[in-house]
Design an enzyme around this catalytic site. Sequence first.
Site, mmCIF file in Angstrom:
data_model
loop_
_atom_site.group_PDB
_atom_site.id
_atom_site.type_symbol
_atom_site.label_atom_id
_atom_site.label_comp_id
_atom_site.label_asym_id
_atom_site.label_seq_id
_atom_site.Cartn_x
_atom_site.Cartn_y
_atom_site.Cartn_z
ATOM 1 N N LYS A 1 0.535 -1.390 0.062
ATOM 2 C CA LYS A 1 -0.126 0.028 0.088
ATOM 3 C C LYS A 1 0.842 1.299 0.071
ATOM 4 O O LYS A 1 0.662 2.152 -0.794
ATOM 5 C CB LYS A 1 -0.874 -0.025 1.350
ATOM 6 C CG LYS A 1 -1.965 -1.109 1.222
ATOM 7 C CD LYS A 1 -2.989 -0.836 2.408
ATOM 8 C CE LYS A 1 -2.219 -0.907 3.955
ATOM 9 N NZ LYS A 1 -1.764 -2.230 4.310
ATOM 10 N N ARG B 1 -9.529 0.598 8.932
ATOM 11 C CA ARG B 1 -9.162 -0.632 9.127
ATOM 12 C C ARG B 1 -9.923 -1.722 9.768
ATOM 13 O O ARG B 1 -9.886 -2.562 10.182
ATOM 14 C CB ARG B 1 -7.953 -0.500 10.377
ATOM 15 C CG ARG B 1 -6.521 0.133 9.966
ATOM 16 C CD ARG B 1 -5.956 -0.960 9.290
ATOM 17 N NE ARG B 1 -4.316 -1.178 9.863
ATOM 18 C CZ ARG B 1 -3.434 -0.737 9.571
ATOM 19 N NH1 ARG B 1 -3.266 0.242 8.443
ATOM 20 N NH2 ARG B 1 -2.227 -1.310 9.734
ATOM 21 N N ARG C 1 11.829 -5.955 5.248
ATOM 22 C CA ARG C 1 11.483 -4.764 4.942
ATOM 23 C C ARG C 1 12.793 -3.765 5.986
ATOM 24 O O ARG C 1 12.676 -4.070 7.130
ATOM 25 C CB ARG C 1 10.095 -4.312 5.504
ATOM 26 C CG ARG C 1 9.825 -2.755 4.978
ATOM 27 C CD ARG C 1 8.694 -2.605 4.845
ATOM 28 N NE ARG C 1 7.506 -2.839 6.287
ATOM 29 C CZ ARG C 1 6.382 -2.539 6.307
ATOM 30 N NH1 ARG C 1 5.782 -2.177 5.083
ATOM 31 N NH2 ARG C 1 5.546 -2.686 7.137
ATOM 32 N N ARG D 1 11.198 -1.594 11.184
ATOM 33 C CA ARG D 1 10.465 -0.952 11.975
ATOM 34 C C ARG D 1 9.999 -1.869 13.199
ATOM 35 O O ARG D 1 10.139 -3.143 13.032
ATOM 36 C CB ARG D 1 8.879 -0.951 11.209
ATOM 37 C CG ARG D 1 8.881 0.391 10.431
ATOM 38 C CD ARG D 1 7.828 0.309 9.562
ATOM 39 N NE ARG D 1 6.318 -0.095 9.959
ATOM 40 C CZ ARG D 1 5.141 -0.118 9.447
ATOM 41 N NH1 ARG D 1 4.997 0.161 8.188
ATOM 42 N NH2 ARG D 1 4.173 -0.873 9.890
ATOM 43 N N ARG E 1 -0.173 -8.611 13.865
ATOM 44 C CA ARG E 1 -0.914 -7.712 12.873
ATOM 45 C C ARG E 1 -1.501 -8.470 11.784
ATOM 46 O O ARG E 1 -2.507 -7.929 11.372
ATOM 47 C CB ARG E 1 0.328 -6.925 12.152
ATOM 48 C CG ARG E 1 1.100 -5.812 13.179
ATOM 49 C CD ARG E 1 2.300 -5.357 12.627
ATOM 50 N NE ARG E 1 2.205 -4.317 11.449
ATOM 51 C CZ ARG E 1 2.953 -4.360 10.603
ATOM 52 N NH1 ARG E 1 4.165 -4.945 10.579
ATOM 53 N NH2 ARG E 1 2.899 -3.463 9.425
HETATM 54 P P1 AMP Z 1 0.979 0.513 8.876
HETATM 55 O O1 AMP Z 1 1.930 1.348 8.662
HETATM 56 O O2 AMP Z 1 -0.522 1.089 8.243
HETATM 57 O O3 AMP Z 1 1.011 -0.891 8.881
HETATM 58 O O4 AMP Z 1 0.283 0.756 10.395
HETATM 59 C C1 AMP Z 1 1.162 0.583 11.629
HETATM 60 C C2 AMP Z 1 0.440 0.587 13.050
HETATM 61 O O5 AMP Z 1 -0.320 1.707 13.261
HETATM 62 C C3 AMP Z 1 -0.716 -0.438 12.970
HETATM 63 O O6 AMP Z 1 -0.176 -1.753 13.345
HETATM 64 C C4 AMP Z 1 -1.568 -0.005 14.032
HETATM 65 O O7 AMP Z 1 -1.085 -0.178 15.181
HETATM 66 C C5 AMP Z 1 -1.333 1.430 13.640
HETATM 67 N N1 AMP Z 1 -2.601 2.033 12.831
HETATM 68 C C6 AMP Z 1 -2.304 2.344 11.453
HETATM 69 N N2 AMP Z 1 -3.606 2.882 10.845
HETATM 70 C C7 AMP Z 1 -4.455 2.604 11.760
HETATM 71 C C8 AMP Z 1 -5.990 2.635 11.680
HETATM 72 N N3 AMP Z 1 -6.654 3.100 10.502
HETATM 73 N N4 AMP Z 1 -6.552 2.284 12.852
HETATM 74 C C9 AMP Z 1 -5.882 1.836 14.086
HETATM 75 N N5 AMP Z 1 -4.784 2.044 13.969
HETATM 76 C C10 AMP Z 1 -3.917 2.094 12.917
#
Ligand code: AMP
Length: 216
Positions: A13, A88, A127, A162, A173
Amino acid sequence: MRIVLLGAPGSGKGTQSQRLVASHGIPQISTGDLLREAVAKSTPLGRAAKAAMDAGKLVDDATVLGMIRERLAAADTAGGFILDGFPRNIAQAQALEGLLADLGRPLDAVVLLDLDLKVLFKRLTGRRTCRDCGRVFNVFTAPPGTPPHCERCDDMPNLTQRPDDQEDVIGKRLEVYEAQTKPLVDHYRNAGLLRVVQADADTDTVFRRIEAAVAA
Ligand code: AMP
């Protein structure tokens, strides 16, 4: 163009959002990036979100919705936006619908980046991010040296992982994705907005598939 990029962690994404930013000149709104920035600056929001993020769980809806409401009010979203990592869960999707209805700017499409779980796991464990320029590499599929990159990119010790890309957190996740985010596929299919793109190919090919799906 107002779209959501939907997909499990590691489905591409972020990478594809950046390609869309470059080709359409509209901003990427990544809740993950906004949250990581808040954590890095140690703002009250960042401090509150950190524990959930480190554990691979979702940050609470009120926090994320507050961030999105503020971001969508910014002038640069008037010509469109790419939502990356939001919504999400169903509650977030419903809140987004209300917000966009109030703004008179409904979604044009929701693009699902579809990928096998085993491939996702490998992508996430591999990554790495350059500390200096922020470019993302993958030790298996796009190792350091793959252009474009800055002078420091090729130096492995300069690449960071990360905290939530550690193997134990990745499992959580992906579990959260299956339980909370995957129901959005049917939600958006029923709304007539869903476009499914097979994401098991190189970046250029997936990008072309997304462009075709959005234009369709
Ligand atoms: P990502 O970079 O999109 O994988 O997001 C990393 C982390 O941020 C996720 O594992 C969640 O802990 C938090 N996060 C990101 N987007 C959301 C969302 N829309 N709702 C809740 N938590 C989020």
